[in-house]
Design an enzyme around this catalytic site. Structure first.
Site: not given
Ligand code: TNX
Length: 760
Positions: A193, A269, A329
């Protein structure tokens, strides 16, 4: 009294083949088996009895029993007093199903496949005394039962983020052990990540030489990140798994009927990858690489080459049918301004940046397909034109899951507001700092993941359920255990049991037996389900505020009204309505078997006139930041130091407007509003608070107001504050209107977060 040796031998021999006369309680297994018939009496599993298996693949399961009860041998054969047997004629139970029978003579576990036998043995484990977890128990007695069992979902997963914080292989094995105990069959290993790369990639050693280490962040927020190259001698944090260690983990999991699903994040990420390979970042307007992005440049062929090299090694090592490529994201603004990405867009006739994302993802879907693998990505990969064969891991809230299931892709539900075990699980001030919202043990258990109104084809798309543990704030093994257990037992129940079979009362009564097993295993599990919940209400008849107390798990709750710590000699609260009268605070503590369990809960400021009073909330809360509705504003419960918890209400670009009804006119001397802010998350204290009073809800008079200056807090700093608005003159009002102005700006949205209104 001394017994002759002969008599002792007779007793031992008799005991080895005869059931004990005593009755055994029903086994209380979690997850509850599909069908269980409990008979009177018990069977002694004598340590001298060999364990018979009819297939060498059952050796691991047999060895588990051997370890627990100390059987001398494991032998091959098709009959015996402790028999594990593969029988294809039981195919209808599915690979993970099994039949278990303990009668007065013998114990039989039979299943169509090795997985089913393993699960039968995990069920047997819960029929044995919990001490077996620690040391062998000779000649234990098990209840007489007949069990037919088979899971509801094929996918029962648990995820662990090892990137934000690193967890050593020994702990990964423990984690896998916990999964096995709960009949979870998939370990989703979030290996990569933003700020950490954790798997050795032989063709690109920089990824772990540099990307697995960061400068220690003492005093900085969790996402403070500075890569640490080997020659940097400042204190470092990090670690990674060698390919040999990865193989060892895969093997360890396979023995326990668990598939390891690796995740390699792309195209977002990936901050750490951009630090290792800055030339893979997008170009800015001046044609220079952005110095700190988290996305691969989609117009650079080297991005694809690097990821193909990585994924080729991943596919080689992991036997799993699926490979997870992240996909969540992705900030597309870099692609928008990057000349290489824009050239790709034109060349491939992609309509927008979402289509760049699906182009990128589809490229790797094909690549994985050619390697005999299937792709899984977070639901954001649905943006654009995704290949129909991709599988989705859904992480939005339970409200929108239906819409995503109906999109027609195979889907795994990791519903954020139910299955994010990094969320708070108890009264926030009593919990370690967590991230996001609030999901108690009961919330997890009672969640039904399949929404109403789906047709057969849509239902068939749901592969199963999974909980995730994101580790931004989870920096120790003990804390990771705390966050997943006992909530994982509730997830396991949903993954295994049919909807109609679930029964919260039965589950809460059975769970303490499983907790004994956790104790034997030395697990640092959460006792949050023992934190008393205090409901305070105004009672007209008694003309007093009253409190009722309860805990999710069975316990005796003792309380005091004088601020002292409750002992077992104090009054018991369960099922009674406590009259608070003039008391200034109430303190409650759960006890089990006479011992205090879980933290004590103290509620102060019972002189607050607003406590338990109804609130007419005129402004709309944003998304999941709605706490338990308007009533959370007067329930005397305050949120912890992070805003995403159960007590905080959040309003985006909206003033807070609320009217508290005090039931009768009261003399008001002050109104308090508790707020939180963190500028980096777009949360600011209100800029002004105005309080008005009325006795007819029509004509309101100003009671008082304050203007609030910018706090000057650092961007990432979280602070809470109680804003106090004093009454200008002696006032008598029934309805109190509070208006808190939200900060406004043209460049970004701002939230107000508040958790409590107090009136004195
Ligand atoms: C969203 S859920 C993210 C993570 C974070 C998390 C924190 C997802 C696929 N991505 O990168 O750690 O929220 O709750």
């Amino acid at each position: 009294m001394r017994y002759p040796i002969f008599l002792i031998c007779c007793l031992i021999l008799f005991g080895s083949c005869q059931p004990q006369a005593q009755n055994m309680p029903a086994p209380g297994i979690i997850p509850e088996p599909m069908k269980i018939i409990h008979a009177e009496g018990g069977l002694i599993l004598h340590s001298q009895t060999p364990i018979t298996i009819n297939d060498p693949s059952l050796h691991f399961s047999a060895a588990q029993i051997q370890k627990w009860i100390g059987s001398p041998t494991i032998q091959e054969g098709s009959s015996g007093k402790i028999l594990l047997k593969i029988d294809p004629s039981l195919d209808s139970l599915g690979r993970e199903g099994y039949y278990l029978k303990s009668d007065r003579e013998k114990l039989l576990i039979v299943a169509p496949a090795v997985e089913g036998i393993f699960y039968g043995v995990q069920t047997l484990r819960q029929m044995l005394p919990s001490e077996i977890e620690n040391s062998k128990v000779a000649d234990p007695t098990i209840p007489l039962t007949e069990i037919w069992d088979s899971p509801r979902f094929n996918w029962r997963g648990m995820h662990l983020d090892v990137s934000r914080h690193f967890f050593k292989t020994d702990f990964i094995k423990k984690y896998i052990d916990y999964l096995a105990l709960h009949k979870i069959n998939t370990f989703h290993w979030h290996l990569v990540d933003g700020i950490g790369w954790r798997m050795e990639i032989k063709s690109h050693p920089e990824l772990t030489d540099w990307g697995a280490w960061r400068i220690q962040k003492e005093g900085n927020p969790w996402d403070y990140f500075e890569i640490a190259k080997p020659e940097d001698d400042r204190p470092k944090y990090g670690g990674f798994y060698t390919q040999e260690e990865v193989k060892e983990i895969i093997q360890y999991a396979a023995e326990r009927a668990i598939t390891v699903l690796p995740e390699i994040e792309l195209p977002g990420h990936s901050k750490v990858v951009m630090k290792c390979f800055p030339e893979l970042a997008c170009l800015d307007k001046n044609g220079k690489h952005y110095p700190s992005t988290h996305v691969y440049c989609a117009g650079n062929p080297d991005s694809y080459q690097l990821l193909e090299d990585i994924l080729a090694e991943v596919c080689e090592i992991f036997p799993s049918e699926y490979i997870h490529i992240g996909g969540d994201e992705v900030d597309k603004k870099y692609w928008k301004s990057c000349s290489k990405c824009q050239r790709l867009k034109q060349k491939e006739k992609l309509k927008n940046e979402h289509e760049i994302q699906s182009y990128f993802v589809n490229h790797f879907e094909k690549f994985l397909h050619n390697k005999g693998k299937k792709l899984i990505g977070w639901h954001e990969i649905l943006e654009g034109q995704l290949s129909p064969t991709a599988t989705i891991m859904y992480w939005k809230s339970d409200k929108e899951s239906k819409e995503y299931i109906q999109k027609g892709h195979p889907i795994i539900l990791t519903t954020e507001n139910k299955y994010y075990f990094n969320f708070y699980q108890g009264d926030t001030p009593l919990e370690p700092v967590a991230w996001g919202g609030h999901t108690t043990l009961k919330d997890v258990y009672q969640y039904e993941p399949i929404p109403e109104g789906l047709n057969e084809t849509e239902l068939a798309n749901v592969l199963g359920v999974q909980a995730n543990l994101w580790t931004e704030y989870i920096d120790t093994e003990a804390l990771a255990e705390y966050m997943i257990l006992p909530r994982m037992s509730a997830l396991a129940a949903t993954g295994w049991n049919q909807k109609e079979q679930k029964d919260w009362e039965q589950f809460r009564n059975k769970l303490p037996k499983l907790l004994e097993r956790y104790d034997q295993l030395g697990i640092h599990y959460a006792k949050s389900a023992y934190i008393p919940e205090i409901k305070i209400e105004w009672n007209d008849e008694l003309a007093s505020a009253t409190a009722s107390l309860s805990t999710e798990l069975p316990a005796t709750i003792h309380f005091t009204l004088d601020g002292t710590t409750p002992t077992i000699d104090n009054a018991i609260a369960n099922d009674s309505l406590i009259q608070l009268g003039q008391a200034k605070e109430i303190t409650a503590q759960a006890f089990v078997d006479g011992k205090a369990v879980g933290p004590e809960l103290k509620k102060a400021s019972l002189t607050n006139l607003a406590m338990g009073k109804s609130v007419d909330l005129k402004s709309k809360t944003y998304g999941r930041y709605k706490a338990k509705g308007a009533q959370s504003l007067t329930d005397l419960k305050v949120g912890g130091e992070t805003w995403g918890s159960a007590e905080w209400l959040g309003f985006l670009n909206t003033d807070l407007l609320a009217i508290v009804d005090l039931d009768k006119a009261q003399n008001i001397s002050a109104v308090h509003l508790r707020c939180i802010e963190q500028h980096s998350s777009g949360i600011s204290f209100p800029t002004q608070i105005v309080v008005e009073g009325s006795n007819d809800q029509v004509n309101f008079q100003t009671i008082g107001s304050i203007d609030i200056k910018e706090s000057g807090n650092d961007s990432g700093q979280i602070s809470t504050e109680i804003f106090k608005i004093a009454s200008q003159k002696n006032t008598n009002y029934r309805y109190i209107k509070i208006r808190a102005k939200c900060k406004r700006s043209k460049t970004q949205g701002w939230f107000i977060f508040t958790d409590e209104i107090m009136i004195y």
